[in-house]
Scaffold this motif. Structure first.
Motif: not given
Length: 232
Positions: A150, A193, A145, A148, A189
């Motif tokens: 993801h 999520l 996370l 980045d 993040g």
């Protein structure tokens, strides 16, 4: 009522400072009703932890902070002593406790390279009866996370959700500017999520000592473990 689900006792050698009887007394004073033990890579303190908790009418949660190899546990690349991620594992029931014993044993006998490492193959084989939390800033989820990545984080969350009997996204924050910058990005993040996948969040604190006054002593302990000085 808050429960520590990420906590290191004196059995996290040269890292954890909490002596189990003192820890249980502190938990009782704070009015908490349960507490987890998640020592690094091993379950040496599990029996003492269980007995001391039950003697005070507290619910003991047996766990481990695992070292997870990024690839196979059998792959040991020279010079890469930090080649692992952290993952928080908690026994949900007796099957989970037995599986934690298997994971810890095999990580020592098969995956040991600087640290006792397990891998995703072992996690898939012995995940039943275990609840997993995504881990601290040294966890794979946290690192993905922060970088980045993801899509990879969603895939990892799916894997953990499949192999364990419970999976939670672990959020923590500490009073250190360098760490908090990463934790804030990771937390954003994790929130995204959680909304996308429905996986719930859990707050932890990565406890390594029992009372605020222990901070200076814990600093000395870390110096011994890392062959450094307090001034470093």
């Amino acid at each position: 009522m808050f429960t520590h689900l990420h906590l290191h006792t004196e059995y996290s050698l040269l890292d954890g400072l909490s002596r189990i009887p003192d820890l249980m007394d502190r938990v009782k004073v704070l009015g908490q009703q349960s507490v987890a033990m998640t020592d690094h890579g091993a379950l040496y303190g599990a029996i003492d932890f269980y007995k001391e908790a039950r003697a005070r009418d507290l619910k003991p949660i047996i766990g481990i902070e695992a070292y997870v190899a990024p690839e196979s546990r059998f792959k040991k690349t020279a010079g890469r002593q930090n080649d692992y991620y952290h993952l928080t594992l908690l026994a949900k029931d007796m099957q989970g406790y037995r599986n934690l014993l298997q994971l810890s044993t095999k990580s020592h006998l098969e995956g040991f390279y600087y640290k006792p490492r397990m891998d995703k193959e072992l996690l898939a084989e012995y995940g039943k009866g275990i609840i997993a939390l995504s881990g601290c800033p040294s966890g794979e989820m946290h690192r993905l996370l922060v970088e980045d990545r993801h899509a990879e984080a969603r895939g990892l969350a799916g894997f953990f959700s499949d192999v364990f009997d419970g999976f939670y996204l672990e959020a923590m924050r500490h009073d250190e500017p360098d760490i908090n910058a990463q934790c804030d990005k990771a937390l954003a993040g994790l929130l995204t999520l959680s909304k996308e996948t429905g996986i719930p969040l859990v707050a932890t604190n990565d406890s390594h000592y029992t009372a605020p006054d222990d901070a200076a002593i814990h600093d000395v302990l870390l110096c011994i473990g890392t062959n450094s000085t307090v001034n470093d």
